[in-house]
Design a protein around this motif. Sequence first.
Motif, PDB file in Angstrom:
ATOM      1  N   ASN A  15       0.873  -1.169   0.000  1.00 28.71           N
ATOM      2  CA  ASN A  15       0.000   0.000   0.000  1.00 28.71           C
ATOM      3  C   ASN A  15       0.911   1.219   0.000  1.00 28.71           C
ATOM      4  OD1 ASN A  15      -1.684   2.152   0.542  1.00 28.71           O
ATOM      5  ND2 ASN A  15      -2.772   1.136   2.201  1.00 28.71           N
ATOM      6  N   THR A  16       1.111   1.812  -1.153  1.00 26.80           N
ATOM      7  CA  THR A  16       1.978   2.984  -1.274  1.00 26.80           C
ATOM      8  C   THR A  16       1.181   4.282  -1.366  1.00 26.80           C
ATOM      9  OG1 THR A  16       2.057   2.766  -3.681  1.00 26.80           O
ATOM     10  CG2 THR A  16       3.794   1.672  -2.422  1.00 26.80           C
ATOM     11  N   SER A  17      -0.129   4.161  -1.497  1.00 29.19           N
ATOM     12  CA  SER A  17      -0.969   5.346  -1.709  1.00 29.19           C
ATOM     13  C   SER A  17      -1.796   5.704  -0.481  1.00 29.19           C
ATOM     14  CB  SER A  17      -1.925   5.096  -2.882  1.00 29.19           C
ATOM     15  OG  SER A  17      -2.851   4.075  -2.536  1.00 29.19           O
TER      16      SER A  17
ATOM     17  N   ARG B  78      -4.428   4.005   0.201  1.00 30.16           N
ATOM     18  CA  ARG B  78      -5.802   3.644  -0.169  1.00 30.16           C
ATOM     19  C   ARG B  78      -5.912   2.177  -0.591  1.00 30.16           C
ATOM     20  NH1 ARG B  78      -5.086   8.669  -2.994  1.00 30.16           N
ATOM     21  NH2 ARG B  78      -4.715   7.414  -4.819  1.00 30.16           N
TER      22      ARG B  78
ATOM     23  N   SER C 286      -1.671  -0.914  -4.024  1.00 31.73           N
ATOM     24  CA  SER C 286      -1.291   0.019  -5.084  1.00 31.73           C
ATOM     25  C   SER C 286       0.052  -0.334  -5.716  1.00 31.73           C
ATOM     26  CB  SER C 286      -1.236   1.446  -4.531  1.00 31.73           C
ATOM     27  OG  SER C 286      -0.389   1.507  -3.401  1.00 31.73           O
ATOM     28  N   HIS C 287       0.677  -1.420  -5.245  1.00 25.89           N
ATOM     29  CA  HIS C 287       1.966  -1.823  -5.818  1.00 25.89           C
ATOM     30  C   HIS C 287       2.096  -3.334  -5.704  1.00 25.89           C
ATOM     31  CE1 HIS C 287       6.024  -1.026  -7.261  1.00 25.89           C
ATOM     32  NE2 HIS C 287       6.457  -1.942  -6.402  1.00 25.89           N
TER      33      HIS C 287
ATOM     34  N   ARG D 260       5.073  -0.770   4.254  1.00 26.13           N
ATOM     35  CA  ARG D 260       3.960  -0.717   3.307  1.00 26.13           C
ATOM     36  C   ARG D 260       3.507  -2.100   2.814  1.00 26.13           C
ATOM     37  NH1 ARG D 260       6.747   3.782   3.461  1.00 26.13           N
ATOM     38  NH2 ARG D 260       5.724   5.778   3.103  1.00 26.13           N
TER      39      ARG D 260
END
Length: 166
Positions: free
Chosen positions: A109-111, A113, A116-117, A150
Amino acid sequence: MKYSKHIRQFVLASIAGFAIYFSPIVTENTYAAEEEITSAELQETAKQYLGVPYRYGGTSTSGFDCSGFVLTVYKGLGVNLPRTSSSMYNVGDKVAKEDLQPGDLVFFNTSGRGISHVGIYYGNGKFIHSQTGQGVSITDINDKWYWGDRYVGAKRVSDIQLVAKN
């Protein structure tokens, strides 16, 4: 004339119904490999893209985004995956971090939300992925400055035979 409109609607609805009934159902198993893959084959296939630049939406050697890279590596090994990292997270079998094997998909989770990666676990605490600013590279999964905090989880999407490198 009045009946022809109703007949046409009935025929179209029937065709749509048949199309839905006979269309293939996509399940987790749809994404499983039908041929044996070794960890060495996976690592060599992924490693050939080291240094390819990051490009948002990229799915070729002119530039990859994270899921485009994973998609390309697995496609080269005969495994079909969905296009996005969040879609990839919905297939395969969940794997605990301590049970990771080369070839497992690792998600981050890089965002802030959700997923995301995505990258591919490479072995020995490392994963290979396409990241902004660096392109395809190998990174420590427990990197204390960024990736470690993350990490969200992992999925096994293919049976990969573990083979020691010579």
